[in-house]
Design a protein around this motif. Structure first.
Motif, PDB file in Angstrom:
ATOM      1  N   LEU A 158       9.407  -1.786   0.876  1.00 27.35           N
ATOM      2  CA  LEU A 158       9.681  -1.779  -0.568  1.00 27.35           C
ATOM      3  C   LEU A 158      10.189  -0.397  -0.973  1.00 27.35           C
ATOM      4  O   LEU A 158       9.565   0.315  -1.754  1.00 27.35           O
ATOM      5  CB  LEU A 158       8.413  -2.151  -1.341  1.00 27.35           C
ATOM      6  N   SER A 159      11.337  -0.015  -0.418  1.00 24.42           N
ATOM      7  CA  SER A 159      11.856   1.339  -0.630  1.00 24.42           C
ATOM      8  C   SER A 159      13.378   1.342  -0.574  1.00 24.42           C
ATOM      9  O   SER A 159      13.996   0.438  -0.006  1.00 24.42           O
ATOM     10  CB  SER A 159      11.331   2.262   0.467  1.00 24.42           C
ATOM     11  N   LEU A 160      13.955   2.383  -1.141  1.00 26.15           N
ATOM     12  CA  LEU A 160      15.401   2.554  -1.031  1.00 26.15           C
ATOM     13  C   LEU A 160      15.813   2.884   0.397  1.00 26.15           C
ATOM     14  O   LEU A 160      16.892   2.472   0.839  1.00 26.15           O
ATOM     15  CB  LEU A 160      15.888   3.636  -2.001  1.00 26.15           C
ATOM     16  N   ASP A 161      14.973   3.625   1.125  1.00 28.47           N
ATOM     17  CA  ASP A 161      15.296   3.899   2.527  1.00 28.47           C
ATOM     18  C   ASP A 161      15.498   2.586   3.292  1.00 28.47           C
ATOM     19  O   ASP A 161      16.472   2.446   4.043  1.00 28.47           O
ATOM     20  CB  ASP A 161      14.183   4.718   3.207  1.00 28.47           C
ATOM     21  N   LEU A 164      10.684   6.724  -5.032  1.00 32.05           N
ATOM     22  CA  LEU A 164      11.765   5.783  -4.737  1.00 32.05           C
ATOM     23  C   LEU A 164      11.778   5.339  -3.283  1.00 32.05           C
ATOM     24  O   LEU A 164      12.404   4.327  -2.948  1.00 32.05           O
ATOM     25  CB  LEU A 164      13.117   6.426  -5.065  1.00 32.05           C
ATOM     26  N   GLY A 165      11.119   6.102  -2.424  1.00 25.82           N
ATOM     27  CA  GLY A 165      11.182   5.816  -1.001  1.00 25.82           C
ATOM     28  C   GLY A 165      12.553   6.132  -0.447  1.00 25.82           C
ATOM     29  O   GLY A 165      13.128   5.370   0.321  1.00 25.82           O
ATOM     30  N   LEU A 166      13.096   7.279  -0.823  1.00 28.22           N
ATOM     31  CA  LEU A 166      14.436   7.691  -0.416  1.00 28.22           C
ATOM     32  C   LEU A 166      14.350   9.058   0.254  1.00 28.22           C
ATOM     33  O   LEU A 166      13.745   9.972  -0.292  1.00 28.22           O
ATOM     34  CB  LEU A 166      15.360   7.760  -1.629  1.00 28.22           C
ATOM     35  N   GLY A 180       0.818  -1.212   0.000  1.00 26.04           N
ATOM     36  CA  GLY A 180       0.000   0.000   0.000  1.00 26.04           C
ATOM     37  C   GLY A 180       0.850   1.261   0.000  1.00 26.04           C
ATOM     38  O   GLY A 180       0.574   2.205  -0.754  1.00 26.04           O
ATOM     39  N   LEU A 181       1.894   1.290   0.831  1.00 28.44           N
ATOM     40  CA  LEU A 181       2.785   2.456   0.850  1.00 28.44           C
ATOM     41  C   LEU A 181       3.514   2.611  -0.480  1.00 28.44           C
ATOM     42  O   LEU A 181       3.708   3.739  -0.956  1.00 28.44           O
ATOM     43  CB  LEU A 181       3.781   2.353   2.003  1.00 28.44           C
ATOM     44  N   LEU A 182       3.909   1.502  -1.089  1.00 30.29           N
ATOM     45  CA  LEU A 182       4.549   1.572  -2.403  1.00 30.29           C
ATOM     46  C   LEU A 182       3.611   2.207  -3.423  1.00 30.29           C
ATOM     47  O   LEU A 182       4.003   3.098  -4.180  1.00 30.29           O
ATOM     48  CB  LEU A 182       4.974   0.177  -2.869  1.00 30.29           C
ATOM     49  N   LEU A 183       2.360   1.774  -3.431  1.00 28.10           N
ATOM     50  CA  LEU A 183       1.386   2.335  -4.376  1.00 28.10           C
ATOM     51  C   LEU A 183       1.157   3.828  -4.118  1.00 28.10           C
ATOM     52  O   LEU A 183       1.106   4.625  -5.064  1.00 28.10           O
ATOM     53  CB  LEU A 183       0.072   1.564  -4.312  1.00 28.10           C
ATOM     54  N   LEU A 184       1.012   4.205  -2.850  1.00 30.38           N
ATOM     55  CA  LEU A 184       0.849   5.622  -2.520  1.00 30.38           C
ATOM     56  C   LEU A 184       2.065   6.427  -2.952  1.00 30.38           C
ATOM     57  O   LEU A 184       1.937   7.532  -3.499  1.00 30.38           O
ATOM     58  CB  LEU A 184       0.612   5.805  -1.023  1.00 30.38           C
ATOM     59  N   ARG A 185       3.255   5.898  -2.690  1.00 32.60           N
ATOM     60  CA  ARG A 185       4.481   6.605  -3.066  1.00 32.60           C
ATOM     61  C   ARG A 185       4.598   6.758  -4.574  1.00 32.60           C
ATOM     62  O   ARG A 185       4.927   7.835  -5.082  1.00 32.60           O
ATOM     63  CB  ARG A 185       5.714   5.879  -2.523  1.00 32.60           C
ATOM     64  N   LEU A 186       4.346   5.683  -5.303  1.00 31.21           N
ATOM     65  CA  LEU A 186       4.466   5.738  -6.760  1.00 31.21           C
ATOM     66  C   LEU A 186       3.443   6.694  -7.371  1.00 31.21           C
ATOM     67  O   LEU A 186       3.785   7.497  -8.246  1.00 31.21           O
ATOM     68  CB  LEU A 186       4.313   4.342  -7.370  1.00 31.21           C
ATOM     69  N   GLY A 187       2.202   6.613  -6.916  1.00 32.22           N
ATOM     70  CA  GLY A 187       1.154   7.481  -7.464  1.00 32.22           C
ATOM     71  C   GLY A 187       1.384   8.937  -7.128  1.00 32.22           C
ATOM     72  O   GLY A 187       1.415   9.803  -8.008  1.00 32.22           O
ATOM     73  N   THR A 188       1.560   9.219  -5.854  1.00 31.55           N
ATOM     74  CA  THR A 188       1.756  10.601  -5.422  1.00 31.55           C
ATOM     75  C   THR A 188       3.072  11.157  -5.951  1.00 31.55           C
ATOM     76  O   THR A 188       3.118  12.269  -6.482  1.00 31.55           O
ATOM     77  CB  THR A 188       1.713  10.690  -3.879  1.00 31.55           C
TER      78      THR A 188
END
Length: 181
Positions: A129-132, A74-76, A10-18
């Motif tokens: 599911l992030s670079l962080d 990217l979650g960075l 869910g966080l991956l989807l939010l990050r990618l979309g936003t």
């Protein structure tokens, strides 16, 4: 057994979309991509709505959106990325507030939604599911969240406050001291 759960996806989807939407809007401002005005055209628009100097304002907004959006996707450096994007969207919301809430009337709905989502991701974190996560959260420490949000809030208050005063002076027919000869 997998090392990822529903919240990570869910966080991956939010990050990618936003992040993707923010990065695209930033690219419009910085490079003129996707029908945008680039720094020059966006700078002219920024001046027309009270953000001055226009080119510097366009560059700052474009970097916050493109950079913050790309980093969110990217979650960075998630706290800084989310805070930068939220600040840019607060500035955009200020322009649209007079038109009400709904985007169909030129309101602040879209900017507020992006900003709140970016801030929420900064607070929640990027998930596994992030670079962080891959880098051991070196740029995503708990203390970074309030610091990034507080610094961005302070800067946003200064910038939006200056714009508000500039718009008010223009409505009253006064010369902006920034542009006095």
């Amino acid at each position: 057994m997998t090392c990822f759960d529903r919240s990570d996806v869910g966080l991956l989807l939010l990050r990618l979309g936003t992040g993707g939407v923010l990065a695209a809007h930033g690219a419009q401002k910085l490079f003129g991509w996707f029908g945008g005005g680039g720094v020059a055209g966006t700078g002219q628009f920024m001046e027309s709505v009270g953000y001055a100097p226009g080119k510097a304002s366009a560059t700052a907004a474009g970097l916050a959106e493109a950079g913050g959006g790309a980093l969110l996707a990217l979650g960075l450096a998630t706290p800084a990325a989310g805070a930068a994007a939220a600040g840019a969207m607060a500035g955009a919301s200020a322009v649209h507030v007079p038109n009400g809430f709904f985007a169909q009337s030129g309101g602040y709905e879209h900017a507020a939604s992006l900003g709140l989502t970016a801030a929420g991701i900064a607070v929640a974190g990027p998930g596994r599911l992030s670079l962080d996560h891959l880098l051991g959260h070196t740029a995503n420490r708990d203390w970074m969240v309030p610091v990034a949000l507080a610094v961005t809030a302070a800067a946003t208050l200064v910038v939006v406050g200056a714009r508000t005063r500039r718009v008010r002076r223009a409505a009253e027919g006064e010369q902006d001291p920034l542009f006095e000869e």
